[in-house]
Design a protein around this motif. Sequence first.
Motif, PDB file in Angstrom:
ATOM      1  N   UNK A 133       0.813  -1.208   0.000  1.00  0.00           N
ATOM      2  CA  UNK A 133       0.000   0.000   0.000  1.00  0.00           C
ATOM      3  C   UNK A 133       0.845   1.255   0.000  1.00  0.00           C
ATOM      4  N   UNK A 134       1.922   1.267   0.801  1.00  0.00           N
ATOM      5  CA  UNK A 134       2.754   2.467   0.880  1.00  0.00           C
ATOM      6  C   UNK A 134       3.458   2.740  -0.434  1.00  0.00           C
ATOM      7  N   UNK A 135       4.070   1.699  -1.022  1.00  0.00           N
ATOM      8  CA  UNK A 135       4.730   1.914  -2.317  1.00  0.00           C
ATOM      9  C   UNK A 135       3.727   2.361  -3.363  1.00  0.00           C
ATOM     10  N   UNK A 136       2.503   1.794  -3.308  1.00  0.00           N
ATOM     11  CA  UNK A 136       1.494   2.173  -4.289  1.00  0.00           C
ATOM     12  C   UNK A 136       1.065   3.619  -4.169  1.00  0.00           C
ATOM     13  N   UNK A 137       0.856   4.101  -2.913  1.00  0.00           N
ATOM     14  CA  UNK A 137       0.452   5.493  -2.722  1.00  0.00           C
ATOM     15  C   UNK A 137       1.515   6.426  -3.264  1.00  0.00           C
ATOM     16  N   UNK A 138       2.789   6.078  -3.022  1.00  0.00           N
ATOM     17  CA  UNK A 138       3.877   6.959  -3.435  1.00  0.00           C
ATOM     18  C   UNK A 138       3.987   7.009  -4.953  1.00  0.00           C
ATOM     19  N   UNK A 175      -4.852   2.167  -2.796  1.00  0.00           N
ATOM     20  CA  UNK A 175      -3.623   1.801  -2.088  1.00  0.00           C
ATOM     21  C   UNK A 175      -3.620   2.346  -0.669  1.00  0.00           C
ATOM     22  N   UNK A 176      -4.223   3.537  -0.476  1.00  0.00           N
ATOM     23  CA  UNK A 176      -4.329   4.093   0.874  1.00  0.00           C
ATOM     24  C   UNK A 176      -5.123   3.155   1.757  1.00  0.00           C
TER      25      UNK A 176
END
Lengths: 492, 116
Positions: A117-122, A133-134
């Motif tokens: 999720x974190x890599x996706x949000x970024x 992703x959040x």
Amino acid sequence: MNNVLLPLSVGIPLLTTVVILLIGKFWKSIGTLLAPICGLITLIFAISLLDVPAGTYWMGGWPPPFGIVLVIDSLTKVLLLAVNLISFLALIYSVSYMQKYTAVAKYYALFLLMLVGLNGVVLTGDLFNLFVFLEIASIASYALVGFGVEHEELEAGFKYLILGSVASTAILVAIAIVYSLTGTVNMADAARFVVNMGMNKALLFAAALFIFGFSLKAGLVPFHAWLPDAHPSAPAPVSAMLSGVLIKVLGIYAMMRVVFSVFGAPAELLNIILWLGVISALVGVFLALGQYDIKRLMAYHSVSQIGYVAIGIGLGTPLGIAAGLFHLFNHAIFKSLLFLDAGSLESATGTRDLRQMGGLMKKMPVTSLATVTGSLSIAGVPPFNGFFSKLLIILAAIAAKQYFIAAIAAFVGLLTLASFTKVMRFSLLGPLPDIYKKLHDAPFTMLFSLVTLSILCFVIGIFYPFFMDSLFNPAAAAILDQTKYISMIIGG
Amino acid sequence: MTVYILDFIIFAIGIYSLIAKRHIIKKIIGMVLIEYSTNLFLILIGFRYGGIAPILSPDMNSVQFSQCAVDPLPQALVLTSIVIGLGTLALMAAYTMKLYEKYKTFDMCEIKRLRG
């Protein structure tokens, strides 16, 4: 440009999660084996993405604005590095810390899902993809907070769950309003419409909802009520991830991307962020002064330091944003160092109460040195990294003629020093109680993360001009340039 | 316009139930009402009175289709959102079960060990 490392940064942790969940039924320590390797792979990707030119990746080959696009620019590189570095070190730390918990394979699966999720949000360049992703990262963190299923963990996790879901719903309503006005959920396309149409009342309402949702995820006052309960209750590596990375990526980075790249940073929104930051810095440090639970004290300090970052971002000048991002990166490093220290102290002494600890410097020398490094960094003592980033934020405030805010920032720094002097005195100095006579220092994998983070605190402080020029000044320049963002993705 | 007002009334009932009720299950039902009203809002944005379902039949060209069909993109967004809501609801239910095991009550006002 079509750099294939971008979807792989999201895809490899996802694949590892599935493998851990499938094999975890038969072989319980599959997580302990695979998860740190996956963390190392994503860290290598993040480091190798540091010198690629800014570009995009079209998922499925569909061009924007019809398809989902993954974007990398200078701001993304900074956050990708921070996320993957802290998660790799937290995963190494978990190898020995999680031995006293059960269902460890599920812990690693949830942790890697949070990393997805974190890599996706970024990396994402699409508003609804940001929401998806959040939610992935948030739901994984809701489950991780209550991982040790005792009374307080469950209460903290449930509170975090309800408040976080309300924030996510507000973000979804804001995305719906932006879609109804612009006809697209792609960030660059929506930005082009906003540039042509200008801000009207509906967009201001959507912006207010976005700021509410992202401030709750970031832990800015008055939306911080979940943070002092959730961060202490989680296992120590999860606390390090929550406080070190999650509140920054899901809160500050997402807010920056929406306010700067989509809405073009109108002065009203920046003013709101600035004053939210000032209130958070003050309230956080005042509430931290009376705490004796070491992790709850650090959680309140997270609120305060995120206030500093919001002050830097809310100033809106290139120096202010670069200083805010520098402080964000530094806080990721020293706050996760402090939470991992607290976990090491807690697993050795069995308590989180500062009044019951004392004199641990004699028995746990490496952990004590790491705690001292982390405390001096967050208090802003030279030559550690915290001093330089706080100094730059104060200088940026003075340069923007906000003298009152600069004075408040300096005052909060003083109170932070007082608070962490208390932490060091109660936990490390003083007489050693008899029950701790047989203590020894933490196992090697825990010490590895502590030592690495301490060395990073020192090195980033000493060589701060190099880091500012190579990482944070380009990031500030990239986020302020909305036209370049639009033209990079949908070509003018 | 009335549909939007009715949607907002559902949202208000959800917020009321989340804040004012003490029973955990009622709070969860309030949360679910909030999520459903948001999904309904997303669908209403793409809605067109007298429109057809967004399926391209062989005797239509794309210009006619875009003039009389409802917008399919919010429907895709809502599908994802419903699934996310399902995941959150499952986690809320699991937390409720574990909270009842530990605290022996469903009253949220009794569950207040963490303060200050």
